[in-house]
Motif scaffolding. Structure first.
Motif, PDB file in Angstrom:
ATOM      1  N   GLY A 135       0.824  -1.190   0.000  1.00  0.00           N
ATOM      2  CA  GLY A 135       0.000   0.000   0.000  1.00  0.00           C
ATOM      3  C   GLY A 135       0.856   1.236   0.000  1.00  0.00           C
ATOM      4  O   GLY A 135       1.696   1.417  -0.843  1.00  0.00           O
ATOM      5  N   GLY A 136       0.677   2.132   1.001  1.00  0.00           N
ATOM      6  CA  GLY A 136       1.475   3.344   1.024  1.00  0.00           C
ATOM      7  C   GLY A 136       2.910   3.094   1.416  1.00  0.00           C
ATOM      8  O   GLY A 136       3.835   3.406   0.703  1.00  0.00           O
ATOM      9  N   GLY A 137       3.123   2.459   2.625  1.00  0.00           N
ATOM     10  CA  GLY A 137       4.478   2.252   3.101  1.00  0.00           C
ATOM     11  C   GLY A 137       5.289   1.345   2.224  1.00  0.00           C
ATOM     12  O   GLY A 137       6.475   1.584   1.979  1.00  0.00           O
ATOM     13  N   LYS A 275      13.868  11.080  -1.345  1.00  0.00           N
ATOM     14  CA  LYS A 275      13.830  12.165  -0.360  1.00  0.00           C
ATOM     15  C   LYS A 275      13.351  13.460  -1.006  1.00  0.00           C
ATOM     16  O   LYS A 275      12.657  14.255  -0.380  1.00  0.00           O
ATOM     17  N   LEU A 276      13.730  13.659  -2.262  1.00  0.00           N
ATOM     18  CA  LEU A 276      13.297  14.858  -2.986  1.00  0.00           C
ATOM     19  C   LEU A 276      11.809  14.815  -3.304  1.00  0.00           C
ATOM     20  O   LEU A 276      11.115  15.819  -3.188  1.00  0.00           O
ATOM     21  N   LEU A 277      11.330  13.644  -3.687  1.00  0.00           N
ATOM     22  CA  LEU A 277       9.921  13.471  -4.069  1.00  0.00           C
ATOM     23  C   LEU A 277       9.196  12.673  -2.996  1.00  0.00           C
ATOM     24  O   LEU A 277       8.747  11.545  -3.217  1.00  0.00           O
ATOM     25  N   ARG A 278       9.072  13.246  -1.835  1.00  0.00           N
ATOM     26  CA  ARG A 278       8.486  12.531  -0.699  1.00  0.00           C
ATOM     27  C   ARG A 278       7.036  12.146  -0.932  1.00  0.00           C
ATOM     28  O   ARG A 278       6.531  11.186  -0.351  1.00  0.00           O
ATOM     29  N   ARG A 279       6.335  12.899  -1.759  1.00  0.00           N
ATOM     30  CA  ARG A 279       4.920  12.613  -1.996  1.00  0.00           C
ATOM     31  C   ARG A 279       4.708  11.540  -3.066  1.00  0.00           C
ATOM     32  O   ARG A 279       3.571  11.161  -3.348  1.00  0.00           O
ATOM     33  N   THR A 280       5.782  11.054  -3.649  1.00  0.00           N
ATOM     34  CA  THR A 280       5.664   9.989  -4.642  1.00  0.00           C
ATOM     35  C   THR A 280       5.649   8.657  -3.907  1.00  0.00           C
ATOM     36  O   THR A 280       6.694   8.084  -3.591  1.00  0.00           O
ATOM     37  N   THR A 281       4.450   8.168  -3.608  1.00  0.00           N
ATOM     38  CA  THR A 281       4.293   6.958  -2.798  1.00  0.00           C
ATOM     39  C   THR A 281       3.533   5.853  -3.512  1.00  0.00           C
ATOM     40  O   THR A 281       3.357   4.774  -2.957  1.00  0.00           O
ATOM     41  N   ASP A 282       3.034   6.124  -4.723  1.00  0.00           N
ATOM     42  CA  ASP A 282       2.340   5.085  -5.479  1.00  0.00           C
ATOM     43  C   ASP A 282       2.483   5.394  -6.972  1.00  0.00           C
ATOM     44  O   ASP A 282       3.102   6.386  -7.364  1.00  0.00           O
ATOM     45  N   ALA A 283       1.888   4.524  -7.796  1.00  0.00           N
ATOM     46  CA  ALA A 283       2.032   4.679  -9.240  1.00  0.00           C
ATOM     47  C   ALA A 283       1.399   5.973  -9.747  1.00  0.00           C
ATOM     48  O   ALA A 283       1.900   6.592 -10.692  1.00  0.00           O
ATOM     49  N   ALA A 284       0.310   6.409  -9.128  1.00  0.00           N
ATOM     50  CA  ALA A 284      -0.376   7.614  -9.588  1.00  0.00           C
ATOM     51  C   ALA A 284       0.475   8.862  -9.362  1.00  0.00           C
ATOM     52  O   ALA A 284       0.649   9.693 -10.262  1.00  0.00           O
ATOM     53  N   ALA A 289       4.778  12.896 -11.206  1.00  0.00           N
ATOM     54  CA  ALA A 289       6.166  13.350 -11.102  1.00  0.00           C
ATOM     55  C   ALA A 289       6.896  13.167 -12.432  1.00  0.00           C
ATOM     56  O   ALA A 289       7.669  14.038 -12.856  1.00  0.00           O
ATOM     57  N   ALA A 290       6.659  12.040 -13.108  1.00  0.00           N
ATOM     58  CA  ALA A 290       7.300  11.794 -14.403  1.00  0.00           C
ATOM     59  C   ALA A 290       6.923  12.878 -15.407  1.00  0.00           C
ATOM     60  O   ALA A 290       7.758  13.338 -16.200  1.00  0.00           O
ATOM     61  N   ARG A 291       5.687  13.308 -15.379  1.00  0.00           N
ATOM     62  CA  ARG A 291       5.203  14.333 -16.300  1.00  0.00           C
ATOM     63  C   ARG A 291       5.892  15.673 -16.053  1.00  0.00           C
ATOM     64  O   ARG A 291       6.380  16.320 -16.990  1.00  0.00           O
TER      65      ARG A 291
END
Length: 418
Positions: A135-137, A275-284, A289-291
């Protein structure tokens, strides 16, 4: 779930391989440039290296899923040893045509070896992250592991660039290859004794159609990957190293040191991306972020090329060199973020049972991009110079950005491949 010690052994072997792979690239590029090969001929030396990566990733994923990742790892190390020894037997008295054909064949073997070992290690990451934590973690942990592996690999490859230039300067071409082959032989022997489990072996039968049956997310990500890596190699493989040596007058070890510093820094940024993209926690969130980062990256080579265009800003030769070096360092940092997010997404989009096949398919696309970028690097540099390779890079990145716009950004579980 796979044994973490087995995963660590796979990763350590991959690190050792990566060091020799980076050194080999610099050895071949600088040695044959010194022998009088043109930029296009130098590019051709790497074409089969990249081309064989397409086939290796496509079928290597199936082999890994069918027989386990241990087999693909051992095969990769053994083939690389053979390629190094083959290159060391080259005779400088041969004709140009025979030399090119011989080196291309040896490089083809090295390309097979590289992608067998890379696919083994990248696929193994999925197997050590608990499925009940997905899931998230769990997904955040997966992102960190993928970023650490990818970043450390590229840092070691950068060190290999420096090692290659240094070995060529100190030992010469053939002795340097013998040293690297001996090191890999020791790594292979240690891996044979350590690895016992068949990591990555699929529980269900693998059918022929599974090689082609991919989800929309994986197909889109693979297309974006093609243009992402073509945009780097169009200037990286031939243009910049030869420009530094021929136009700026750098020595072999200085060229190797810069390329090493670029890739090491790139790898360090990759490892720190979670660490830079802390909110990147799932595929969505990864797709979003990729965009964003693809759009930022597309602007950088265009800015470097515009600044280096003769008469555009009235820069002197020294100023242009500073703009190039500084711009490429910025490019490397932003490119690292893009690459790390892509590497996370392909693992996140895949089931553990079929991860080897999906990773193989994805890195087949990576090899397609590198192949196109390698060929374009030699041709464009010879016809129009370094600035033209940077404009080509910007155009390729624009295409990659447009493809990422189609990646799903809703927090829903993607349909699984296979």
């Amino acid at each position: 779930m796979a044994n973490v010690r087995d995963y660590a052994a796979v990763t350590a072997a991959y690190w050792a391989f990566t060091l020799t792979d980076g050194a080999l690239r610099m050895l071949v590029l600088l040695h044959f440039h010194r022998l009088g090969f043109s930029p296009v001929e130098l590019a051709f030396l790497f074409l089969l290296y990249e081309g064989m990566g397409i086939l290796t990733n496509f079928f290597g994923g199936w082999i890994g899923a069918r027989f386990g990742l241990r087999l693909t790892l051992f095969a990769g190390l053994a083939v690389q040893i053979g390629a190094l020894l083959m290159l060391s037997a080259m005779n400088p008295a041969w004709t140009m045509a025979l030399s090119v054909a011989y080196v291309m064949t040896a490089q083809a073997l090295s390309g097979v070896a590289k992608d067998l070992t890379k696919m083994s290690s990248k696929s193994a990451v999925k197997l050590v992250v608990k499925e009940d934590a997905a899931g998230g973690g769990g997904q955040g942990l997966l992102f960190r592991w993928v970023a650490l592996l990818t970043g450390s690999k590229n840092a070691l490859k950068g060190l290999g660039f420096f090692l290659g230039g240094l070995l060529l300067e100190v030992l010469g071409f053939a002795p340097a290859l013998w040293v690297m082959a001996g090191m890999l032989a020791l790594v292979l022997a240690a891996s044979l004794l350590r690895l016992k489990a068949d990591m990555g072996k699929a529980k269900s039968p693998i059918k022929g159609r599974d090689l082609f049956s991919k989800t929309r997310e994986i197909n889109l990500l693979s297309i974006a990957r093609i243009f992402l890596f073509a945009s780097r190699d169009v200037w990286f493989v031939v243009g910049v190293p030869i420009f530094l040596y021929s136009t700026l007058g750098w020595d072999f070890d200085a060229v190797g040191a810069f390329m090493a510093a670029w890739v090491i820094g790139y790898g360090m940024v990759q490892a720190s991306v979670p660490k830079l993209l802390r909110r990147t926690t799932d595929a969505a969130t990864g797709a979003r972020a990729a965009r964003v980062w693809a759009g930022v990256l597309a602007l950088i080579p265009a800015a470097i090329a515009a600044a280096m265009t003769p008469g555009a800003l009235g820069l002197t030769g020294g100023d242009s060199a500073a703009v190039l070096i500084g711009g490429l360092l910025v490019f490397g940092a932003v490119f690292a973020v893009n690459s790390s997010v892509h590497s996370y997404l392909i693992v996140a989009y895949s089931d553990a049972d079929k991860v080897a096949m999906n990773v193989g398919f994805y890195y087949m696309a990576n090899a397609v991009g590198r192949l196109g970028g390698t060929l374009a690097s030699g041709v464009i540099y010879q016809l129009a110079g370094l600035t033209a390779t940077l404009w080509a890079s910007a155009a390729m990145l624009a295409v990659s950005f447009l493809v990422t716009l189609a990646l799903p950004t809703l927090a829903a579980e993607p349909e699984r491949a296979g």
